[in-house]
Structure formats: C-alpha cells, structure tokens
Design an enzyme around this catalytic site. Sequence first.
Site, PDB file in Angstrom:
ATOM      1  N   LYS A  88       0.801  -1.224   0.000  1.00 44.10           N
ATOM      2  CA  LYS A  88       0.000   0.000   0.000  1.00 44.10           C
ATOM      3  C   LYS A  88       0.841   1.284   0.000  1.00 44.10           C
ATOM      4  O   LYS A  88       0.447   2.299  -0.567  1.00 44.10           O
ATOM      5  CB  LYS A  88      -0.954   0.005   1.189  1.00 44.10           C
ATOM      6  CG  LYS A  88      -2.006  -1.097   1.124  1.00 44.10           C
ATOM      7  CD  LYS A  88      -3.331  -0.534   0.765  1.00 44.10           C
ATOM      8  CE  LYS A  88      -4.498  -1.499   0.676  1.00 44.10           C
ATOM      9  NZ  LYS A  88      -4.350  -2.899   0.974  1.00 44.10           N
ATOM     10  N   GLU A 110     -10.023   6.730   2.835  1.00 40.61           N
ATOM     11  CA  GLU A 110     -10.953   5.775   3.428  1.00 40.61           C
ATOM     12  C   GLU A 110     -10.157   4.515   3.738  1.00 40.61           C
ATOM     13  O   GLU A 110      -9.126   4.263   3.135  1.00 40.61           O
ATOM     14  CB  GLU A 110     -12.045   5.441   2.420  1.00 40.61           C
ATOM     15  CG  GLU A 110     -11.647   4.435   1.327  1.00 40.61           C
ATOM     16  CD  GLU A 110     -10.493   4.856   0.409  1.00 40.61           C
ATOM     17  OE1 GLU A 110     -10.269   6.088   0.269  1.00 40.61           O
ATOM     18  OE2 GLU A 110      -9.808   3.977  -0.144  1.00 40.61           O
ATOM     19  N   SER A 377       1.431  -9.896  -1.122  1.00 43.85           N
ATOM     20  CA  SER A 377       1.095  -8.472  -0.976  1.00 43.85           C
ATOM     21  C   SER A 377       1.363  -7.902   0.414  1.00 43.85           C
ATOM     22  O   SER A 377       1.578  -6.707   0.559  1.00 43.85           O
ATOM     23  CB  SER A 377      -0.372  -8.240  -1.354  1.00 43.85           C
ATOM     24  OG  SER A 377      -1.223  -9.092  -0.616  1.00 43.85           O
TER      25      SER A 377
HETATM   26  C1  LIG Z   1      -5.321  -3.924   0.898  1.00 45.62           C
HETATM   27  C2  LIG Z   1      -4.646  -5.213   0.704  1.00 45.62           C
HETATM   28  C3  LIG Z   1      -4.983  -6.084  -0.350  1.00 45.62           C
HETATM   29  C4  LIG Z   1      -6.130  -5.837  -1.286  1.00 45.62           C
HETATM   30  O1  LIG Z   1      -6.059  -4.689  -2.036  1.00 45.62           O
HETATM   31  P1  LIG Z   1      -5.668  -4.662  -3.577  1.00 45.62           P
HETATM   32  O2  LIG Z   1      -5.976  -3.276  -3.979  1.00 45.62           O
HETATM   33  O3  LIG Z   1      -6.535  -5.683  -4.268  1.00 45.62           O
HETATM   34  O4  LIG Z   1      -4.245  -5.022  -3.684  1.00 45.62           O
HETATM   35  C5  LIG Z   1      -4.250  -7.233  -0.520  1.00 45.62           C
HETATM   36  N1  LIG Z   1      -3.246  -7.549   0.327  1.00 45.62           N
HETATM   37  C6  LIG Z   1      -2.902  -6.761   1.361  1.00 45.62           C
HETATM   38  C7  LIG Z   1      -1.788  -7.185   2.255  1.00 45.62           C
HETATM   39  C8  LIG Z   1      -3.583  -5.567   1.584  1.00 45.62           C
HETATM   40  O5  LIG Z   1      -3.239  -4.794   2.620  1.00 45.62           O
END
Ligand SMILES: *Cc1c(COP(=O)(O)O)cnc(C)c1O
Length: 398
Positions: A88, A110, A377
């Site tokens: 993020k 948000e 992610s």
């Molecule tokens: C917010 C988040 C997501 C989902 O958001 P995307 O916009 O689809 O990437 C996925 N993995 C993590 C660790 C997140 O914090």
Amino acid sequence: MLPDRRGYFGPYGGRFVPETLLAPLVEVEEAFRRAQKDPSFRRELNDLLHRYAGRPTPLFFAKNLSRRLGGAKIFLKREDLCHTGSHKLNNTLGQCLLARRLGKKRVIAETGAGQHGVATATAGALMGLQCAVYMGSEDMARQALNVFRMRSLGTRVVPVNSGSRTLKDAINEAFRDWVATVNTTFYAMGSVVGPHPYPWMVREFQSVIGRETARQIREYQSGDPDALVACVGGGSNSMGLFAPFYEKRRVKFFGVEAGGKGLMTGRHAATLCAGTPGILHGAYTYVLQDKHGQIRPTHSISAGLDYPAVGPEHSFYRDSGRAEYVAATDSEAVEGFRLLNETEGITAALESAHAIGYLPRLLRGHRSLKSVVVCLSGRGDKDMAQLQDLLPSEGASR
Ligand SMILES: *Cc1c(COP(=O)(O)O)cnc(C)c1O
C-alpha cells in the site's frame, strides 16, 4: 494500456460523480500527468521508495514450496517486506507527494481493514500533511490495532456510522468531506478503484511491483515467467504486478478473489467471478449487486479483500480474457497461510494467503506452467489474533 481520455478501459471506468467533484478530479489528473513527465518528481518518488520504503523488494525463489507443490518454480514478490508491511505504501507515497506538489495541506482517505489508512497516515506524517481517515465503525471495532496505529501517527480517524458501517460507507463519507474541503485537501484513494484518474494513477504507482519483477526474474531464468498470480480486493497489488506484462501475451495472469464460505453460499467477495457490471464509487465496473441494483453484503475472512466492487481495468481484463479470475475460499486461504509458514517460514497476510492457497489448484489444472510469480502483498502480523482463535492447536505439528 492507457485508459482513453475520459478514463475508460473498454466500457469500464469513467467518472460517475456529482458535478462538484469534476473539477477536483481534473486537477488531480492534470497534476499527475505533469508529475509523470517531471524527472524531479520521479527522482523524489524513487528515492523514497528506495531509502524509505525499502525497495526493491526481493523476488524470492520458494524452493520448498515449489517442491511440495510438484515442481513448477514458484517465486514470491516480497511486498510483505515493504515498510508498514504491504504494497500500500508504494501508492500513498506517490499520492502524498502529488498532494504536496499541488500545495494541499491535508490528505484524506478511506480504509476498510486499516492498511491503506496506516499507509496514508505514514506518508502523511513523513511529508507533514494533516491526515484524516474515514473508517466504518464496524471496521474500527474489528481492526482496533490499526486504529491505534493511525492515531499514533497523528492521524484523525473518523468513525462512519451509516449503512453497513464498513468500507463502502467510509468511501461515501470521505467523498462528502472532499466536496466540502477540496481547496485544501487531497483525496488519496487506496486501490485501483473510484473515478478517473484514480484507477490509472494508482496502477502507475503500483506498477513498480511488476517492473521490478520483470528485471529480477532474469536473475533466475532467461525468459519471462509463465504465469503471475495475485489476490484481488480492489485490485491494486495484482494490477501493479500484471500491467507491465500486459503486452507479453505468453504470460498468463490469474487474479484470486475472496471466495468466502463458497460462491454457492452467497457469502463471498468474488466480484469478477460472481458479479455484474454496474456503478459504484464513481466508476462503471463489476459489482456485487442484487437484481434491483442494491449492493450486496460481502464476506471474507480477510478484511482487505472484503469489497463489493473491483477496479475497472480488471473488468476489462476479465471480459477480454487477458486475465483469468478465480475464487479461493476462507479455508483455502487458511491452508495457504499454513503452507507458506511451514515450507518457507514466511507469515503471509490473509489476503495474500488466498493467492498461495489457490496454487495447488492452479498447478493441478495447468501442468505446463514451469515458473510462476506470486505477489505476496503483505505480512500476516495483523492477522495473528484472528488466526489464533481459528487455529488453537497450532505449533504442535513438527
Ligand atoms: C489492501 C490489501 C490487499 C487488497 O487490495 P488490492 O488493492 O486488491 O491489492 C491485498 N493484500 C494486502 C496485504 C492488503 O493490505
């Protein structure tokens, strides 16, 4: 692939907002176009990504996991090692830099799970911007730790008590704030969603994931990977990985949505697997809605995937067949979480665990895949308390 001048990817995207938001959106779009061409902006952002966020994140060959799953080479793009624990921050550093260039003193956002809120609060603190984050009161209760993190970073967390008191209501409330404060305030969107230019701009900021991957895979092999796999909530980590490979048709894309309790139960957040086109949060895109166009309640074990729409570019990828979208259930995600811990000593976020949990099925169904990159992610620390309740006897297996 670029959206057209009006912000459409094929039929999806656009700007379905009240009149009062059109001028601010154009201001953001023009600032972003200028910044993209400005070497000093790119230099400043790259420097922050490197020295502050810790990029490039490694591309790790998961040898044990690969062996366990039958031999295809599995590589993990380690966004979990990014500062604040997920991808993020790539986006919020970019947007907060842009806010500062526009002379805005205040940034609003948000948040659902709190991850985007924390990333915005972090970039805001770094750049001396005042920061307010809208969050459903239901989510605030579920994600108390992230609320405390944001407040520690000097951010005002604003509870939203309307509707289902979750992410979609928080977005509505944040838009309302923006209409009233637009002269001083920048809206930092958390994923590749919302009205143009956000889906495109957030994708550009997250594309660092795919650009690094394209370079780093060459340390292991001469060609591109056969497939890219990532979880899809709003769709930013997946789009960031996919987009730089868009023209390379041989590289297959797999987006893994939250299958919740199973698609048949209706308790899921698998928008591209089970939704239909409609309008939410300023864009025409796939949404989960009933036959009257009411947004349906969603469910996922992972708060970060629990969103009833998806970025418009993904809707275009889906219809054109460029990417395949599948759903992994809550229990497949827990299985993925366990598998990665056991084989590689890496604790994935529950969101990312959906992508890992889907791998056994992917590799059984596509025996020709020889090398696969999975976007990890985020890291799982934030999910430990929740998992502790689900897996009480963990730790005794070896
Ligand atoms: C917010 C988040 C997501 C989902 O958001 P995307 O916009 O689809 O990437 C996925 N993995 C993590 C660790 C997140 O914090």
